[in-house]
Design a protein around this motif. Structure first.
Motif, PDB file in Angstrom:
ATOM      1  N   PHE A 110     122.466 -34.705 -65.603  1.00  0.00           N
ATOM      2  CA  PHE A 110     121.010 -34.913 -66.746  1.00  0.00           C
ATOM      3  C   PHE A 110     120.746 -33.146 -65.825  1.00  0.00           C
ATOM      4  O   PHE A 110     120.068 -32.565 -66.434  1.00  0.00           O
ATOM      5  N   LEU A 111     120.442 -33.541 -64.273  1.00  0.00           N
ATOM      6  CA  LEU A 111     119.552 -32.012 -63.747  1.00  0.00           C
ATOM      7  C   LEU A 111     120.592 -30.922 -63.635  1.00  0.00           C
ATOM      8  O   LEU A 111     120.442 -30.020 -63.810  1.00  0.00           O
ATOM      9  N   LEU A 112     122.687 -31.277 -63.554  1.00  0.00           N
ATOM     10  CA  LEU A 112     123.270 -30.020 -64.364  1.00  0.00           C
ATOM     11  C   LEU A 112     123.450 -29.543 -65.569  1.00  0.00           C
ATOM     12  O   LEU A 112     122.826 -27.978 -65.491  1.00  0.00           O
ATOM     13  N   LEU A 113     123.081 -30.703 -66.389  1.00  0.00           N
ATOM     14  CA  LEU A 113     122.766 -29.905 -67.413  1.00  0.00           C
ATOM     15  C   LEU A 113     121.404 -29.059 -67.898  1.00  0.00           C
ATOM     16  O   LEU A 113     121.453 -27.900 -68.801  1.00  0.00           O
ATOM     17  N   SER A 114     120.224 -29.559 -66.618  1.00  0.00           N
ATOM     18  CA  SER A 114     119.167 -28.914 -67.235  1.00  0.00           C
ATOM     19  C   SER A 114     119.808 -26.948 -66.388  1.00  0.00           C
ATOM     20  O   SER A 114     118.751 -26.162 -67.002  1.00  0.00           O
ATOM     21  N   ILE A 209     113.034 -32.913 -71.557  1.00  0.00           N
ATOM     22  CA  ILE A 209     112.233 -32.118 -72.361  1.00  0.00           C
ATOM     23  C   ILE A 209     112.481 -30.321 -71.717  1.00  0.00           C
ATOM     24  O   ILE A 209     111.857 -29.770 -72.427  1.00  0.00           O
ATOM     25  N   PHE A 210     112.850 -30.533 -70.537  1.00  0.00           N
ATOM     26  CA  PHE A 210     112.548 -29.211 -69.428  1.00  0.00           C
ATOM     27  C   PHE A 210     114.101 -28.249 -70.630  1.00  0.00           C
ATOM     28  O   PHE A 210     113.681 -27.251 -71.618  1.00  0.00           O
ATOM     29  N   ILE A 216     114.778 -24.148 -77.630  1.00  0.00           N
ATOM     30  CA  ILE A 216     113.409 -24.062 -78.670  1.00  0.00           C
ATOM     31  C   ILE A 216     113.100 -21.810 -78.393  1.00  0.00           C
ATOM     32  O   ILE A 216     112.577 -21.749 -79.199  1.00  0.00           O
ATOM     33  N   LYS A 217     113.300 -22.383 -77.449  1.00  0.00           N
ATOM     34  CA  LYS A 217     113.052 -20.603 -76.636  1.00  0.00           C
ATOM     35  C   LYS A 217     113.841 -19.785 -77.048  1.00  0.00           C
ATOM     36  O   LYS A 217     112.933 -18.601 -77.584  1.00  0.00           O
ATOM     37  N   ILE A 218     115.438 -19.934 -76.670  1.00  0.00           N
ATOM     38  CA  ILE A 218     116.279 -19.879 -76.616  1.00  0.00           C
ATOM     39  C   ILE A 218     116.363 -19.170 -78.443  1.00  0.00           C
ATOM     40  O   ILE A 218     117.067 -17.935 -79.073  1.00  0.00           O
ATOM     41  N   LEU A 219     116.436 -20.314 -79.022  1.00  0.00           N
ATOM     42  CA  LEU A 219     116.225 -20.851 -80.621  1.00  0.00           C
ATOM     43  C   LEU A 219     115.383 -19.401 -81.742  1.00  0.00           C
ATOM     44  O   LEU A 219     115.795 -18.516 -82.056  1.00  0.00           O
ATOM     45  N   ILE A 220     114.068 -19.825 -80.742  1.00  0.00           N
ATOM     46  CA  ILE A 220     112.980 -18.332 -81.533  1.00  0.00           C
ATOM     47  C   ILE A 220     113.286 -17.008 -81.094  1.00  0.00           C
ATOM     48  O   ILE A 220     113.719 -16.458 -82.111  1.00  0.00           O
ATOM     49  N   ILE A 221     113.959 -16.711 -80.099  1.00  0.00           N
ATOM     50  CA  ILE A 221     114.372 -15.475 -79.296  1.00  0.00           C
ATOM     51  C   ILE A 221     115.591 -14.531 -80.064  1.00  0.00           C
ATOM     52  O   ILE A 221     115.608 -14.050 -80.723  1.00  0.00           O
TER      53      ILE A 221
END
Length: 311
Positions: A110-114, A209-210, A216-221
């Protein structure tokens, strides 16, 4: 309990029809283990050898594949030995060690995916600052933290278990996971559950969550930008999201069944437990090998070159 050696022996009671299908189980799992080693090692070696892949995104992918190899090696060798053994047993100390390693590597996943989500966020949302932010030192620190933090948080569990007396010697599973807590005599499991929730929060829920927040930020931009930017975001982010979703689903099974003590049919539990250790280590190299264009191009080139040599 072996009084002569003062060793507590635990029996795995989660196997189904092992006396009848032991060789079938062994053959299937052995083939899967070989495929996991070969597929993950191939892409890992490719990232190591090809200088064009010595970028943060590919380094994190390589770390994730290496983690899959460690994860599989934590489970498969013992599982294969048990399939061929008359008794499926282990010592309590080795069971604690396997459980510790298993959850350390799950947390590292999970931390690597983060870290990968953060890398994609900087690459897409702050492209001009990418090289300044994602320096070699930053990548190394993120990799070290990904493996060290989950292990450090789990160290107390090794000492906590020593304070409890063993009341049951049969583990309802095929390897040591959350269900190990059911072996101990506990008048109240509140402290154990609280500690488990703390670990799950830090190594599973907060990273998730991170990851969701960054994507979501990437998607919006991306939607505010050009079609080229949207295409780039989809190509680089979709594999990471697929891996996260698949791994999260498998982990949720482990948490729900073991922690909440759901009375699941033995055969269903056996099948679901095998899926936890079977799909994900195979899923990673397939996703990254096919979905990441640069890796796919190198793989195709490598195998077509090998084919030419054979001809």
């Amino acid at each position: 309990m072996d009084d002569d050696l003062n060793v507590t022996i635990i029996t795995f009671g989660g196997h189904v029809e092992l006396h009848k299908y032991r060789y079938l189980y062994f053959t299937i799992m052995f083939v899967v283990y070989v495929l996991i080693i070969c597929s993950n090692s191939t892409i890992l070696s490719l990232i190591w050898v090809q200088k064009s892949l010595h970028e943060p995104m590919y380094i994190f992918i390589g770390a994730l594949l290496f983690n899959s190899l460690l994860f599989s090696t934590c489970i498969y060798p013992k599982l294969l030995i048990d399939f061929l053994s008359e008794k499926q047993i282990t010592s309590l100390s080795l069971c604690n060690l396997q459980s510790f390693t298993y959850y350390s590597l799950c947390g590292a996943e999970f931390l690597l995916l983060s870290a990968m989500a953060y890398d994609r966020y900087v690459s897409i949302c702050k492209p001009l600052q990418y090289e300044v932010i994602m320096r070699t030192k930053t990548v190394v620190v993120l990799l070290i933290l990904a493996w060290i933090l989950p292990a450090c948080q789990l160290v107390p569990s090794l000492f906590i278990s020593k304070n409890y007396k063993v009341c049951h010697l049969t583990l309802n599973g095929i390897f040591c996971n959350n269900s190990i807590s059911q072996l101990f005599c506990m008048t109240s499991r509140a402290s154990y559950i609280t500690y488990g929730a703390f670990i799950a929060l830090n190594t599973v829920f907060l990273p998730m969550i991170f990851i969701l927040f960054t994507y979501i930020k990437i998607l919006i931009i991306s939607f505010r930008s050009s079609a080229r930017m949207r295409k780039k975001a989809a190509k680089t982010c979709s594999p990471h999201l697929l891996v996260m979703i698949s791994f999260s689903c498998l982990c949720s099974y482990d948490i729900v069944i073991a922690r909440l003590k759901i009375d699941l049919d033995r055969t269903a539990r056996f099948i679901m437990t095998l899926q936890v250790v079977l799909y994900h280590p195979l899923f990673n190299p397939i996703i990254y090998g096919l979905k990441i264009e640069k890796i796919y191009r190198h793989l195709r080139k490598m195998f077509s070159y090998d084919k030419c040599l054979c001809v």
